[in-house]
Design an enzyme around this catalytic site. Structure first.
Site, PDB file in Angstrom:
ATOM      1  N   LYS A  38       9.354  -4.744  10.541  1.00  0.00           N
ATOM      2  CA  LYS A  38       8.244  -4.402  10.886  1.00  0.00           C
ATOM      3  C   LYS A  38       7.310  -4.323   9.635  1.00  0.00           C
ATOM      4  O   LYS A  38       6.243  -4.453   9.156  1.00  0.00           O
ATOM      5  CB  LYS A  38       8.586  -3.026  10.648  1.00  0.00           C
ATOM      6  CG  LYS A  38       9.636  -2.313  11.504  1.00  0.00           C
ATOM      7  CD  LYS A  38       9.979  -0.776  11.836  1.00  0.00           C
ATOM      8  CE  LYS A  38      11.133  -1.069  12.333  1.00  0.00           C
ATOM      9  NZ  LYS A  38      11.823   0.801  11.969  1.00  0.00           N
ATOM     10  N   GLY A  39       7.583  -4.880   8.154  1.00  0.00           N
ATOM     11  CA  GLY A  39       6.750  -4.927   7.212  1.00  0.00           C
ATOM     12  C   GLY A  39       5.461  -5.546   7.121  1.00  0.00           C
ATOM     13  O   GLY A  39       4.656  -5.882   6.549  1.00  0.00           O
TER      14      GLY A  39
ATOM     15  N   ASP B   5       7.479  -0.252   3.022  1.00  0.00           N
ATOM     16  CA  ASP B   5       8.091   0.888   3.643  1.00  0.00           C
ATOM     17  C   ASP B   5       9.502   1.763   2.137  1.00  0.00           C
ATOM     18  O   ASP B   5       9.862   0.854   2.036  1.00  0.00           O
ATOM     19  CB  ASP B   5       8.685   1.619   5.083  1.00  0.00           C
ATOM     20  CG  ASP B   5      10.472   0.699   5.364  1.00  0.00           C
ATOM     21  OD1 ASP B   5      10.212  -0.600   5.053  1.00  0.00           O
ATOM     22  OD2 ASP B   5      10.926   1.662   4.836  1.00  0.00           O
TER      23      ASP B   5
ATOM     24  N   GLU C  30       5.507 -12.750   5.864  1.00  0.00           N
ATOM     25  CA  GLU C  30       6.835 -12.150   5.665  1.00  0.00           C
ATOM     26  C   GLU C  30       5.548 -11.299   4.674  1.00  0.00           C
ATOM     27  O   GLU C  30       4.616 -11.851   4.464  1.00  0.00           O
ATOM     28  CB  GLU C  30       7.677 -13.057   4.886  1.00  0.00           C
ATOM     29  CG  GLU C  30       8.870 -11.817   4.302  1.00  0.00           C
ATOM     30  CD  GLU C  30       9.114 -10.719   5.186  1.00  0.00           C
ATOM     31  OE1 GLU C  30       8.340 -10.031   5.827  1.00  0.00           O
ATOM     32  OE2 GLU C  30      10.567 -10.842   5.226  1.00  0.00           O
TER      33      GLU C  30
ATOM     34  N   ARG D  56       4.404   3.044   5.199  1.00  0.00           N
ATOM     35  CA  ARG D  56       3.901   1.536   5.899  1.00  0.00           C
ATOM     36  C   ARG D  56       2.468   1.914   6.476  1.00  0.00           C
ATOM     37  O   ARG D  56       1.305   0.818   6.308  1.00  0.00           O
ATOM     38  CB  ARG D  56       4.076   1.507   7.713  1.00  0.00           C
ATOM     39  CG  ARG D  56       5.908   0.975   7.075  1.00  0.00           C
ATOM     40  CD  ARG D  56       6.056   0.263   8.128  1.00  0.00           C
ATOM     41  NE  ARG D  56       8.312   0.342   8.546  1.00  0.00           N
ATOM     42  CZ  ARG D  56       8.849  -0.444   7.909  1.00  0.00           C
ATOM     43  NH1 ARG D  56       7.917  -1.490   7.566  1.00  0.00           N
ATOM     44  NH2 ARG D  56       9.942  -0.007   8.223  1.00  0.00           N
TER      45      ARG D  56
ATOM     46  N   LYS E 161       7.533 -11.552  -5.004  1.00  0.00           N
ATOM     47  CA  LYS E 161       8.496 -11.156  -6.335  1.00  0.00           C
ATOM     48  C   LYS E 161       9.580 -11.682  -7.178  1.00  0.00           C
ATOM     49  O   LYS E 161      10.358 -11.452  -6.918  1.00  0.00           O
ATOM     50  CB  LYS E 161       9.637  -9.779  -5.740  1.00  0.00           C
ATOM     51  CG  LYS E 161       9.092  -8.170  -6.898  1.00  0.00           C
ATOM     52  CD  LYS E 161       9.147  -6.767  -5.921  1.00  0.00           C
ATOM     53  CE  LYS E 161      10.552  -6.296  -4.997  1.00  0.00           C
ATOM     54  NZ  LYS E 161      10.350  -5.268  -4.343  1.00  0.00           N
TER      55      LYS E 161
END
Ligand code: IMP
Ligand code: MG
Length: 172
Positions: A40-41, A156, A96, A162, A128
């Site tokens: 969902k990100g 999240d 992404e 979010r 990251k």
């Protein structure tokens, strides 16, 4: 939430997305692009990016699970939602939210490759790199960030936060 700090302000986020879109516009002149939004990100990022692209766009969705309630990837990826459109022979970009260990994108990249797109690129809002376990060639990176657990703008913690308009982190 207590100790919530801002890492990337809304304005800076939007400006960078504008720059990424310009880069993509130049790289794909006259081409149709299929964006694969990884749920969902990456919903917020995909929507804002897509709105700034000048190409003909189709949007597909995929969902995988890796984290559960933990904050480090298990390396075991479950496919939860499959794309519905055909990507064979198409120019595809996986969109992404964040690359951490690289396990998720490594899986997604191989998965989509099997469907024989004409080209396949990766666009991530955040990178990251400190905990990377799988080498990933990323074509478009919004921001490279330190090894903090970040939330907001799609990201999240236990499904919350979010909807923040900025990228934040919890100071511990
Ligand atoms: P990876 O498989 O370790 O690269 O992790 C990628 C996925 O883990 C992302 O798609 C996110 O859903 C989640 N994730 C990684 N780091 C963070 C973070 O700092 N905040 C929220 N989610 C994260
Ligand atoms: Mg997540």
């Amino acid at each position: 939430m207590k100790n919530l700090k801002i890492l990337i302000e809304e304005e800076k986020l939007q400006k960078r997305i504008e720059e990424l879109a310009e880069q993509i516009n130049q790289d794909y002149i006259g081409k149709e692009i299929i964006l694969i939004c990884i749920l969902k990100g990456s919903i917020f990022f995909t929507v804002d990016l897509a709105k700034k692209l000048k190409n003909d766009i189709k949007i597909e969705f995929m969902q995988v699970s890796s984290y559960g309630q933990e904050t480090i990837s298990s390396g075991k990826i479950d496919l939860k939602l499959e794309i519905t459109g055909d990507v064979q022979g198409k120019d595809v970009i996986i969109v992404e939210d964040i690359i951490d260990t690289g396990e998720t994108l490594d899986y997604l990249n191989q998965y989509i490759k099997q469907k024989k797109p004409s080209t396949l690129k990766i666009c991530t809002l955040l990178d990251k790199p400190e905990r990377r376990r799988k080498k990933i060639d990323v074509d478009y990176i919004g921001f490279t960030i330190p090894d903090k657990f970040v939330i907001g703008y799609g990201l999240d913690y236990d499904e919350y936060y979010r909807n923040l308009r900025y990228i934040g982190y919890i100071e511990t």
